[in-house]
Scaffold this motif. Structure first.
Motif, PDB file in Angstrom:
ATOM      1  N   GLY A 147      32.857  39.883  43.390  1.00  0.00           N
ATOM      2  CA  GLY A 147      34.125  39.320  43.841  1.00  0.00           C
ATOM      3  C   GLY A 147      34.579  38.176  42.962  1.00  0.00           C
ATOM      4  N   GLY A 148      33.667  37.281  42.614  1.00  0.00           N
ATOM      5  CA  GLY A 148      34.013  36.154  41.759  1.00  0.00           C
ATOM      6  C   GLY A 148      34.381  36.585  40.352  1.00  0.00           C
ATOM      7  N   VAL A 149      33.644  37.534  39.810  1.00  0.00           N
ATOM      8  CA  VAL A 149      33.918  38.001  38.454  1.00  0.00           C
ATOM      9  C   VAL A 149      35.268  38.698  38.380  1.00  0.00           C
ATOM     10  CG1 VAL A 149      33.185  39.664  36.697  1.00  0.00           C
ATOM     11  CG2 VAL A 149      31.515  38.151  37.748  1.00  0.00           C
ATOM     12  N   THR A 150      35.582  39.514  39.396  1.00  0.00           N
ATOM     13  CA  THR A 150      36.882  40.189  39.416  1.00  0.00           C
ATOM     14  C   THR A 150      38.017  39.185  39.492  1.00  0.00           C
ATOM     15  OG1 THR A 150      35.883  42.087  40.538  1.00  0.00           O
ATOM     16  CG2 THR A 150      38.274  41.907  40.621  1.00  0.00           C
ATOM     17  N   LEU A 151      37.836  38.144  40.278  1.00  0.00           N
ATOM     18  CA  LEU A 151      38.850  37.092  40.354  1.00  0.00           C
ATOM     19  C   LEU A 151      38.999  36.400  39.005  1.00  0.00           C
ATOM     20  CD1 LEU A 151      40.753  35.381  42.173  1.00  0.00           C
ATOM     21  CD2 LEU A 151      38.802  33.886  42.606  1.00  0.00           C
ATOM     22  N   ALA A 184      40.033  41.084  43.861  1.00  0.00           N
ATOM     23  CA  ALA A 184      41.400  41.404  43.467  1.00  0.00           C
ATOM     24  C   ALA A 184      42.415  41.003  44.531  1.00  0.00           C
ATOM     25  CB  ALA A 184      41.532  42.892  43.168  1.00  0.00           C
ATOM     26  N   GLY A 185      41.917  40.515  45.668  1.00  0.00           N
ATOM     27  CA  GLY A 185      42.810  40.064  46.728  1.00  0.00           C
ATOM     28  C   GLY A 185      43.123  41.100  47.782  1.00  0.00           C
ATOM     29  N   TYR A 186      42.498  42.261  47.711  1.00  0.00           N
ATOM     30  CA  TYR A 186      42.742  43.314  48.702  1.00  0.00           C
ATOM     31  C   TYR A 186      41.704  43.197  49.822  1.00  0.00           C
ATOM     32  CZ  TYR A 186      45.541  45.167  44.868  1.00  0.00           C
ATOM     33  OH  TYR A 186      46.460  45.321  43.857  1.00  0.00           O
ATOM     34  N   TYR A 187      41.837  42.177  50.624  1.00  0.00           N
ATOM     35  CA  TYR A 187      40.830  41.891  51.648  1.00  0.00           C
ATOM     36  C   TYR A 187      40.827  42.945  52.751  1.00  0.00           C
ATOM     37  CZ  TYR A 187      41.018  37.404  49.251  1.00  0.00           C
ATOM     38  OH  TYR A 187      41.012  36.430  48.288  1.00  0.00           O
TER      39      TYR A 187
END
Length: 232
Positions: free
Chosen positions: A66-70, A116-119
């Motif tokens: 999650g952090g890496v994708t952000l 990516a923000g698609y929670y």
């Protein structure tokens, strides 16, 4: 700079295109969803060789992905840089079961969608996949059917011996058939490999023992092999 100004800066792109709140959510949200992934893994896995360190790795992998994708965002250069950095790492620990690789991929998918923000998509992915896995497990759609056995029997070519073998198998099994047959004229023997389904409370060893009592009969390899539910 007062506290309110500091918090405003941290939450408004202080790390480039994202703020502290985005980073925290991208790390924590997939880790929380990973609780459901790990719970599902413990319910549906069909082997007992997994270790607690593997479950811990799933939690860490979800948060890190999650952090890496952000961090990558829409930056292609960062993406290729990450691929180059990952190519240096050599993973020596091979996964023991295919199901483990599936759960690693699932964890990555949840982490990347969260980053990516698609929670909502990440939450739906976790929920629906968990329901599919548990449903398949408890309906028995991924389990083997009845355990068939393989039996290698060598006997003289006399008709009486073969007839007694067939009679014994008919009495001790629910069904059987010949998979392979080999005749040895030079020694006067005939070898057959049977696949069979023993009757309830009758073991393969007991069937072999009954056949061994027939004069001129030698029982070779005996092996249990589960066949698929829909196998012939």
């Amino acid at each position: 700079m007062n506290f309110n100004t500091l918090m405003a800066e941290l939450t408004r792109g202080s790390f480039g295109n994202f703020g502290l709140s985005d980073l925290v959510v991208s790390l924590i949200f997939p880790a929380v969803l990973c609780v459901g992934i790990v719970f599902t893994y413990r319910k549906v896995q069909m082997h007992n060789s997994y270790s607690p360190s593997f479950l811990l790795a799933l939690y860490l992998l979800s948060a890190l992905s999650g952090g890496v994708t952000l961090f990558i965002g829409d930056n292609i250069a960062r993406a290729f840089g990450l691929i180059g950095a990952m190519s240096i790492i050599r993973f020596r620990n091979a996964l023991k079961e295919p199901i483990d690789a599936v759960f690693v991929l699932w964890t990555l998918a949840v982490g990347m969608s969260s980053g990516a923000g698609y929670y909502m998509a990440a939450a739906c992915l976790t929920l629906v996949t968990s329901l599919i896995a548990v449903t398949v497990k408890y309906l028995g759609l991924a389990e083997f059917g009845q355990a068939r056995s393989f039996l290698k029997v060598t006997a003289g070519s006399a008709h009486d011996a073969q007839e007694r073998i067939e009679r014994t198998l008919a009495e001790a099994t629910r069904e059987y058939k010949v998979l392979h047959q080999l005749q040895s004229p030079e020694v006067g023997t005939e070898t057959k490999v049977y696949t069979l389904l023993p009757k309830k409370n009758i073991s393969l060893e007991e069937i072999g023992s009954r056949l061994s009592k027939i004069s001129g009969v030698t029982v070779g390899q005996t092996m249990y092999r589960p066949m698929g539910r829909f196998a012939e």
